[in-house]
Design an enzyme around this catalytic site. Structure first.
Site, PDB file in Angstrom:
ATOM      1  CG  PHE A 142      -0.357   0.416   2.517  1.00 16.17           C
ATOM      2  CD1 PHE A 142      -0.523   1.709   2.981  1.00 16.17           C
ATOM      3  CD2 PHE A 142       0.364  -0.469   3.298  1.00 16.17           C
ATOM      4  CE1 PHE A 142       0.021   2.127   4.191  1.00 16.17           C
ATOM      5  CE2 PHE A 142       0.902  -0.083   4.506  1.00 16.17           C
ATOM      6  CZ  PHE A 142       0.741   1.227   4.961  1.00 16.17           C
ATOM      7  CD  GLU A 143      -1.491   4.745  -0.788  1.00 12.17           C
ATOM      8  OE1 GLU A 143      -1.037   5.428  -1.729  1.00 12.17           O
ATOM      9  OE2 GLU A 143      -2.637   4.257  -0.812  1.00 12.17           O
ATOM     10  CG  LEU A 144       4.696   3.090  -4.257  1.00 19.75           C
ATOM     11  CD1 LEU A 144       5.600   3.968  -5.115  1.00 19.75           C
ATOM     12  CD2 LEU A 144       4.463   1.757  -4.953  1.00 19.75           C
TER      13      LEU A 144
END
Length: 390
Positions: A142-144
């Protein structure tokens, strides 16, 4: 000649409703009316026209793209808009589109329990195989969000490539425009070029930006002059049409940019795994601390930077430990691990605070409303579990 990756992440959470102290005992946790309303809007403004645009350019110019699609979005599309999944299937069937794995619930599960993190990755990979007949070989959290430990976990699960942020804290003087390798194993890393990505995702419609208006001609010249092997343009798919409205000219921008790339053949497009196997590894990278693509800090402060977020995460861990063998409760808890729940609680202000508010405001008026509602849901689960086990 540099290559370029266009990677889009598509996600919609299953939002909870406002759940007060007086609701404790009710199992009506989710606001599926608002979830459908938001999804309907995003489908009409973004997903449908953007997927059609990408399909037309993909087939006309033999261009390549990569996507990740969260399990919570897939569930909502299956329920309300199966035609959008059919559009994605058509894209995958061209052979020019890669689907990237992630946690099924776009979740903070790595921060809760590593076995749960692995289970959600397996759930998502299985869903992608069932839906698209596609075996994912690349991974994004999630979100890198990423560090060495996450890299080791996903490498041991068989993934060849992982995505993360080209953060200055890990790159220093190095460029994000190369393929790197994680120190300690052979996992390839592709790092987001945050400047060129955010020029579209956050600055496209900013009239105070010195480069406004951003035209396809200008952006094409920028990427042509960018040194390196592979330019990684990563952003939310909803950027096209939802975060940046069609009236701004965002669709015209993308159509023209893809036309330039397709016709001029000066820049080659790659899928993620194709790029990681087409270029030599530039260097090894060690990422000891967790990084992300969120906010100016590019760390975990978007989800656990405030005391109320930390309190919610700690309570979630406690409830998870008590119920991890209870499949009925886990169905709810997994939605509660979705990162958006904690993003809504952020007390940040200025530009980053405005972004948090943008994503939160249709579900909750304030961060405190989000926090109170979330904690009451956990209390309700906790009390119900206590009563059943007396």
């Amino acid at each position: 000649m540099s290559g370029i990756i266009f990677y889009f992440h598509a996600h919609q959470p299953r939002r909870t409703r406002y759940y007060s102290f007086f609701d404790i005992g009710s199992k009506d946790y989710f606001n599926d009316n608002i979830n459908k309303r938001i999804l309907d809007r995003v489908v009409n403004k973004s997903y449908k026209p953007a997927l059609e645009m990408i399909y037309n350019n993909c087939t006309k110019y033999d261009l390549k793209f990569s996507f990740s699609i969260s399990g919570t979005l897939i569930e909502q599309l299956e329920l309300y808009h199966p035609e959008i999944l059919e559009l994605w299937k058509r894209l995958v069937d061209t052979g020019n589109v890669e689907i990237v794995s992630e946690t099924y619930f776009h979740s903070i599960s790595y921060l809760i329990d590593k076995k749960e993190f692995i289970e959600q990755i397996k759930m998502h990979k299985k869903k992608i195989k069932e839906l698209f007949n596609y075996n994912s070989r690349s991974f994004r959290n999630f979100e890198l969000v990423f560090n060495n430990d996450i890299g080791n976990i996903v490498y041991n699960l068989g993934f060849e490539t992982a995505l993360t942020e080209g953060a200055d804290s890990i790159l220093g003087w190095k460029s994000p425009n190369y393929v790197y390798k994680l120190k300690g194993n052979n996992l390839r890393l592709l790092l987001r070029n945050y400047k060129l990505s955010d020029d579209i995702a956050f600055r496209f419609g900013n009239r105070n930006w010195e480069e406004y208006p951003l035209t396809a001609d200008k952006y094409y010249e920028w990427i042509k002059k960018t040194p390196g092997d592979i330019i990684n343009i990563f952003m939310d798919f909803e950027t096209i049409g939802e975060h940046i409205w069609p009236e701004t000219g965002i669709f015209n921008f993308w159509n023209k940019l893809l036309e330039y790339i397709g016709k001029n053949k000066e820049i080659e497009t790659y899928t993620i795994n194709e790029a990681s196997n087409s270029f030599e590894v530039k260097d090894e990278i060690s990422i000891e601390n967790l990084i992300s693509w969120a906010d100016i800090e590019r760390d975990l402060s978007a989800w656990m930077g405030d005391n109320i977020q930390k309190e919610a995460i700690e309570y979630l861990k406690e409830i998870y430990e008590k119920n991890k063998d209870n499949q009925e409760v886990m169905k709810v808890l997994r939605y509660l691990t979705t990162s958006d729940n904690f993003y809504y609680m952020s007390l940040k202000y200025n530009a980053d605070g405005d972004v948090h508010k943008y994503f939160r405001e249709e579900a909750f008026a304030t961060p405190y409303d989000s926090f109170i509602s979330y904690m009451n849901i956990l209390r309700s689960i906790d009390i119900d579990n206590f009563i059943k086990n007396r």
